[in-house]
Write a protein that holds these residues in place. Structure first.
Motif, PDB file in Angstrom:
ATOM      1  N   THR A 217      -0.511   3.375  16.810  1.00 39.06           N
ATOM      2  CA  THR A 217       0.001   2.006  16.815  1.00 39.06           C
ATOM      3  C   THR A 217       1.523   1.934  16.705  1.00 39.06           C
ATOM      4  OG1 THR A 217      -0.296   1.727  14.424  1.00 39.06           O
ATOM      5  CG2 THR A 217      -2.136   1.080  15.850  1.00 39.06           C
TER       6      THR A 217
ATOM      7  N   GLU B 223       1.798  -8.757  11.783  1.00 39.90           N
ATOM      8  CA  GLU B 223       0.894  -7.721  12.278  1.00 39.90           C
ATOM      9  C   GLU B 223       1.537  -6.854  13.352  1.00 39.90           C
ATOM     10  OE1 GLU B 223      -2.492  -9.824  13.767  1.00 39.90           O
ATOM     11  OE2 GLU B 223      -3.022 -10.610  11.787  1.00 39.90           O
TER      12      GLU B 223
ATOM     13  N   PHE C 278       1.848  -5.367   4.465  1.00 41.73           N
ATOM     14  CA  PHE C 278       0.600  -4.614   4.449  1.00 41.73           C
ATOM     15  C   PHE C 278      -0.255  -4.848   5.686  1.00 41.73           C
ATOM     16  CE2 PHE C 278       1.292  -5.415  -0.227  1.00 41.73           C
ATOM     17  CZ  PHE C 278       1.924  -4.209  -0.437  1.00 41.73           C
ATOM     18  N   THR C 279       0.013  -5.923   6.398  1.00 44.81           N
ATOM     19  CA  THR C 279      -0.787  -6.236   7.581  1.00 44.81           C
ATOM     20  C   THR C 279      -0.177  -5.675   8.872  1.00 44.81           C
ATOM     21  OG1 THR C 279       0.346  -8.364   7.775  1.00 44.81           O
ATOM     22  CG2 THR C 279      -1.745  -8.349   6.574  1.00 44.81           C
TER      23      THR C 279
ATOM     24  N   SER D 192       3.161   3.348   5.504  1.00 45.59           N
ATOM     25  CA  SER D 192       2.412   2.135   5.814  1.00 45.59           C
ATOM     26  C   SER D 192       0.933   2.282   5.498  1.00 45.59           C
ATOM     27  CB  SER D 192       2.574   1.811   7.301  1.00 45.59           C
ATOM     28  OG  SER D 192       1.707   0.775   7.669  1.00 45.59           O
ATOM     29  N   ARG D 193       0.289   1.160   5.233  1.00 49.19           N
ATOM     30  CA  ARG D 193      -1.149   1.155   4.996  1.00 49.19           C
ATOM     31  C   ARG D 193      -1.942   1.066   6.288  1.00 49.19           C
ATOM     32  NH1 ARG D 193      -2.204  -2.195  -0.517  1.00 49.19           N
ATOM     33  NH2 ARG D 193      -0.475  -1.275  -1.650  1.00 49.19           N
ATOM     34  N   ARG D 194      -1.339   0.520   7.354  1.00 46.25           N
ATOM     35  CA  ARG D 194      -2.090   0.274   8.588  1.00 46.25           C
ATOM     36  C   ARG D 194      -1.513   0.916   9.832  1.00 46.25           C
ATOM     37  NH1 ARG D 194      -5.603  -4.948   8.666  1.00 46.25           N
ATOM     38  NH2 ARG D 194      -6.112  -5.020   6.492  1.00 46.25           N
ATOM     39  N   LEU D 195      -0.249   1.291   9.807  1.00 44.71           N
ATOM     40  CA  LEU D 195       0.328   1.933  10.980  1.00 44.71           C
ATOM     41  C   LEU D 195      -0.254   3.325  11.147  1.00 44.71           C
ATOM     42  CD1 LEU D 195       4.130   1.054  10.716  1.00 44.71           C
ATOM     43  CD2 LEU D 195       2.519   0.233  12.428  1.00 44.71           C
ATOM     44  N   THR D 196      -0.509   3.682  12.390  1.00 43.40           N
ATOM     45  CA  THR D 196      -0.967   5.032  12.703  1.00 43.40           C
ATOM     46  C   THR D 196      -0.149   5.539  13.877  1.00 43.40           C
ATOM     47  OG1 THR D 196      -2.605   4.357  14.348  1.00 43.40           O
ATOM     48  CG2 THR D 196      -3.338   4.431  12.028  1.00 43.40           C
TER      49      THR D 196
ATOM     50  N   ARG E   3       0.336  -3.674  11.854  1.00 39.33           N
ATOM     51  CA  ARG E   3      -0.515  -2.712  12.543  1.00 39.33           C
ATOM     52  C   ARG E   3       0.135  -2.120  13.775  1.00 39.33           C
ATOM     53  NH1 ARG E   3      -5.725  -5.999  13.718  1.00 39.33           N
ATOM     54  NH2 ARG E   3      -4.220  -7.666  13.722  1.00 39.33           N
ATOM     55  N   GLU E   4       1.095  -2.848  14.361  1.00 38.75           N
ATOM     56  CA  GLU E   4       1.750  -2.370  15.571  1.00 38.75           C
ATOM     57  C   GLU E   4       3.257  -2.445  15.415  1.00 38.75           C
ATOM     58  OE1 GLU E   4      -1.061  -3.356  19.301  1.00 38.75           O
ATOM     59  OE2 GLU E   4       0.023  -5.075  18.473  1.00 38.75           O
TER      60      GLU E   4
END
Length: 186
Positions: free
Chosen positions: A172, A117, A140-141, A165-169, A143-144
């Motif tokens: 993050t 993550e 996929f998990t 990425s599916r979760r990085l923004t 996030r950071e």
């Protein structure tokens, strides 16, 4: 200290951050042999820790979820390859200032640690965008992502990481002065 560790077989968390003395490979060997239920280990700043100690720890403590090797200057790809092999359930890994870690480590983590993550590769000068793209695609998990001091990563690289990425923004991916860069704004 070793005698104390032997009596703590149910221990799940150890924080040795900034312990300059006494935390070495032999200590990690004893911890691994005695504390197989460990989930979180913080060795930030433990400069006597080398690949041998890390390998001994992760060989026995396969349920680890959070590892911090920040500023452990002797940690190399060999340690990270052992982590990828032995600890597939890892969720958080800090490699801050581990200057000897390369893309090989990031690729191995992306192939084995799919529950990751959070990854901190700040000031890891040998980690490049290609391995981070691979990580972003396969984990996929994730996030950071901490990349402070990775001057070889361009704003465009960071922008592309967000899109792969599916979760990085943009919020993050942590890069200190460049976190509010126009390239990340879209």
């Amino acid at each position: 200290f070793v005698q104390l560790v032997k009596k703590c077989s149910n221990l799940v968390e150890l924080d040795f951050s900034k312990c300059q003395r006494g935390i070495n490979d032999q200590t990690l060997h004893q911890i691994g042999a005695s504390c197989a239920k460990l989930k979180n280990v913080n060795l930030n700043g433990c400069s006597q820790v080398t690949d041998y100690g890390v390998e001994e720890l992760v060989r026995c403590c396969t349920h680890l979820e959070d590892l911090n090797f920040g500023s452990c200057s002797s940690v190399t790809d060999a340690s990270i390859l052992s982590i990828a092999k032995c600890v597939p359930g890892l969720k958080r890994l800090c490699l801050f200032c581990c200057h000897r870690v390369t893309d090989e480590s990031i690729v191995a983590l992306s192939q084995s640690c799919h529950l990751l993550e959070s990854l901190d590769v700040s000031w890891c000068f040998r980690v490049n965008a290609s391995s981070l793209f691979n990580m972003a695609r396969k984990c996929f998990t994730l996030r950071e992502l901490y990349v402070e001091g990775c001057s070889h990563l361009s704003d465009l690289d960071l922008h592309n990481l967000v899109h792969v990425s599916r979760r990085l923004t943009s919020a993050t991916i942590h890069r200190n002065l460049h976190a509010n860069s126009p390239a990340l704004a879209s």
